[in-house]
Scaffold this motif. Structure first.
Motif, PDB file in Angstrom:
ATOM      1  N   HIS A  10       0.839  -1.204   0.000  1.00 27.15           N
ATOM      2  CA  HIS A  10       0.000   0.000   0.000  1.00 27.15           C
ATOM      3  C   HIS A  10       0.876   1.257   0.000  1.00 27.15           C
ATOM      4  O   HIS A  10       0.618   2.210  -0.750  1.00 27.15           O
ATOM      5  CB  HIS A  10      -0.920  -0.031   1.229  1.00 27.15           C
ATOM      6  N   ILE A  11       1.915   1.266   0.818  1.00 31.83           N
ATOM      7  CA  ILE A  11       2.828   2.421   0.862  1.00 31.83           C
ATOM      8  C   ILE A  11       3.561   2.561  -0.463  1.00 31.83           C
ATOM      9  O   ILE A  11       3.738   3.672  -0.977  1.00 31.83           O
ATOM     10  CB  ILE A  11       3.810   2.290   2.045  1.00 31.83           C
ATOM     11  N   GLY A  12       3.970   1.441  -1.065  1.00 35.85           N
ATOM     12  CA  GLY A  12       4.642   1.496  -2.368  1.00 35.85           C
ATOM     13  C   GLY A  12       3.743   2.076  -3.444  1.00 35.85           C
ATOM     14  O   GLY A  12       4.179   2.894  -4.270  1.00 35.85           O
ATOM     15  N   ALA A  13       2.467   1.677  -3.443  1.00 31.33           N
ATOM     16  CA  ALA A  13       1.520   2.225  -4.427  1.00 31.33           C
ATOM     17  C   ALA A  13       1.314   3.713  -4.199  1.00 31.33           C
ATOM     18  O   ALA A  13       1.249   4.513  -5.144  1.00 31.33           O
ATOM     19  CB  ALA A  13       0.191   1.473  -4.336  1.00 31.33           C
ATOM     20  N   TRP A  14       1.227   4.104  -2.912  1.00 29.98           N
ATOM     21  CA  TRP A  14       1.059   5.528  -2.606  1.00 29.98           C
ATOM     22  C   TRP A  14       2.281   6.338  -3.043  1.00 29.98           C
ATOM     23  O   TRP A  14       2.149   7.432  -3.576  1.00 29.98           O
ATOM     24  CB  TRP A  14       0.814   5.696  -1.109  1.00 29.98           C
ATOM     25  N   MET A  15       3.469   5.795  -2.838  1.00 30.68           N
ATOM     26  CA  MET A  15       4.697   6.485  -3.248  1.00 30.68           C
ATOM     27  C   MET A  15       4.747   6.642  -4.767  1.00 30.68           C
ATOM     28  O   MET A  15       5.209   7.675  -5.265  1.00 30.68           O
ATOM     29  CB  MET A  15       5.931   5.718  -2.757  1.00 30.68           C
ATOM     30  N   GLN A  16       4.285   5.637  -5.492  1.00 27.77           N
ATOM     31  CA  GLN A  16       4.250   5.730  -6.954  1.00 27.77           C
ATOM     32  C   GLN A  16       3.299   6.851  -7.385  1.00 27.77           C
ATOM     33  O   GLN A  16       3.615   7.639  -8.278  1.00 27.77           O
ATOM     34  CB  GLN A  16       3.810   4.389  -7.566  1.00 27.77           C
ATOM     35  N   GLN A  17       2.149   6.920  -6.761  1.00 26.14           N
ATOM     36  CA  GLN A  17       1.196   7.991  -7.086  1.00 26.14           C
ATOM     37  C   GLN A  17       1.784   9.366  -6.724  1.00 26.14           C
ATOM     38  O   GLN A  17       1.649  10.329  -7.471  1.00 26.14           O
ATOM     39  CB  GLN A  17      -0.120   7.790  -6.337  1.00 26.14           C
ATOM     40  N   PHE A  18       2.410   9.429  -5.574  1.00 22.64           N
ATOM     41  CA  PHE A  18       2.994  10.689  -5.125  1.00 22.64           C
ATOM     42  C   PHE A  18       4.098  11.155  -6.056  1.00 22.64           C
ATOM     43  O   PHE A  18       4.210  12.346  -6.368  1.00 22.64           O
ATOM     44  CB  PHE A  18       3.525  10.533  -3.697  1.00 22.64           C
ATOM     45  N   ALA A  19       4.903  10.238  -6.549  1.00 21.32           N
ATOM     46  CA  ALA A  19       5.996  10.579  -7.459  1.00 21.32           C
ATOM     47  C   ALA A  19       5.462  11.049  -8.805  1.00 21.32           C
ATOM     48  O   ALA A  19       6.102  11.825  -9.506  1.00 21.32           O
ATOM     49  CB  ALA A  19       6.931   9.394  -7.647  1.00 21.32           C
ATOM     50  N   ALA A  20       4.267  10.598  -9.183  1.00 22.97           N
ATOM     51  CA  ALA A  20       3.701  10.973 -10.477  1.00 22.97           C
ATOM     52  C   ALA A  20       3.027  12.343 -10.458  1.00 22.97           C
ATOM     53  O   ALA A  20       2.700  12.886 -11.509  1.00 22.97           O
ATOM     54  CB  ALA A  20       2.694   9.911 -10.927  1.00 22.97           C
ATOM     55  N   ILE A  21       2.848  12.904  -9.264  1.00 21.02           N
ATOM     56  CA  ILE A  21       2.185  14.212  -9.169  1.00 21.02           C
ATOM     57  C   ILE A  21       3.132  15.287  -9.707  1.00 21.02           C
ATOM     58  O   ILE A  21       4.293  15.363  -9.310  1.00 21.02           O
ATOM     59  CB  ILE A  21       1.791  14.536  -7.717  1.00 21.02           C
ATOM     60  N   ASP A  22       2.608  16.134 -10.614  1.00 19.52           N
ATOM     61  CA  ASP A  22       3.388  17.264 -11.141  1.00 19.52           C
ATOM     62  C   ASP A  22       3.159  18.442 -10.203  1.00 19.52           C
ATOM     63  O   ASP A  22       2.072  19.012 -10.157  1.00 19.52           O
ATOM     64  CB  ASP A  22       2.939  17.597 -12.565  1.00 19.52           C
ATOM     65  N   ASP A  23       4.174  18.795  -9.425  1.00 22.88           N
ATOM     66  CA  ASP A  23       4.016  19.850  -8.423  1.00 22.88           C
ATOM     67  C   ASP A  23       4.261  21.248  -8.964  1.00 22.88           C
ATOM     68  O   ASP A  23       4.147  22.226  -8.242  1.00 22.88           O
ATOM     69  CB  ASP A  23       4.906  19.588  -7.217  1.00 22.88           C
ATOM     70  N   ARG A  24       4.596  21.360 -10.227  1.00 27.30           N
ATOM     71  CA  ARG A  24       4.767  22.699 -10.816  1.00 27.30           C
ATOM     72  C   ARG A  24       3.403  23.284 -11.123  1.00 27.30           C
ATOM     73  O   ARG A  24       2.523  22.598 -11.631  1.00 27.30           O
ATOM     74  CB  ARG A  24       5.592  22.619 -12.093  1.00 27.30           C
ATOM     75  N   LYS A  25       3.255  24.558 -10.841  1.00 29.63           N
ATOM     76  CA  LYS A  25       1.988  25.221 -11.118  1.00 29.63           C
ATOM     77  C   LYS A  25       1.808  25.427 -12.617  1.00 29.63           C
ATOM     78  O   LYS A  25       0.704  25.374 -13.129  1.00 29.63           O
ATOM     79  CB  LYS A  25       1.926  26.555 -10.397  1.00 29.63           C
ATOM     80  N   HIS A  26       2.886  25.682 -13.297  1.00 29.13           N
ATOM     81  CA  HIS A  26       2.855  25.910 -14.733  1.00 29.13           C
ATOM     82  C   HIS A  26       3.893  24.992 -15.362  1.00 29.13           C
ATOM     83  O   HIS A  26       4.950  24.739 -14.799  1.00 29.13           O
ATOM     84  CB  HIS A  26       3.184  27.359 -15.074  1.00 29.13           C
ATOM     85  N   GLY A  27       3.595  24.580 -16.573  1.00 30.58           N
ATOM     86  CA  GLY A  27       4.562  23.774 -17.286  1.00 30.58           C
ATOM     87  C   GLY A  27       5.715  24.637 -17.780  1.00 30.58           C
ATOM     88  O   GLY A  27       5.737  25.861 -17.598  1.00 30.58           O
TER      89      GLY A  27
END
Length: 128
Positions: A10-27
């Motif tokens: 479960h933590i591994g799946a959450w980390m994968q999702q978290f890593a995929a989040i684009d934290d930049r407001k603008h590209g």
């Protein structure tokens, strides 16, 4: 291979999702737009370098005119004070006819006033 603990999965799946989040407001901006901005900045820098001598001459002109006014007022301060204290039309004409304010003084005032107006107009009209 050992089996993962369900919590670790479960933590591994959450980390994968978290890593995929684009934290930049603008590209990232378009490279073409960056190139155009760089060229504009380069052109602006060249214009600033080209106008630097003109700006220095303008500053020197301001200093010369200010020094001229300061010298004029210092030179004729007592006559100017007497002239301003008796500031009636008849008194002004009489003081000029007595020669307390010479033609050289009046010519200097006209020249300095003209230079002051010209510098002021140049500053106003030369703004971007």
């Amino acid at each position: 291979m050992p089996e993962l603990d369900p919590l670790e999965a479960h933590i591994g799946a959450w980390m994968q999702q978290f890593a995929a989040i684009d934290d930049r407001k603008h590209g990232l901006p378009d490279p073409g737009a960056l190139w155009v901005k760089a060229r504009l900045l380069q052109t602006q820098a060249a214009m600033d370098r080209a106008s630097r001598p003109i700006t220095r001459v303008q500053i020197a002109a301001y200093v010369i005119v200010a020094a001229g006014w300061a010298a004029l007022v210092t030179w004729k301060w007592s006559d100017l004070q007497r002239w301003l204290l008796g500031f009636t039309p008849t008194q002004m004409v009489q003081s000029m006819s007595h020669g307390s304010l010479s033609v050289t003084f009046l010519l200097t005032v006209v020249v300095l006033a003209t230079m002051t107006v010209m510098l002021g107009l140049h500053t106003i009209l030369a703004e971007d």
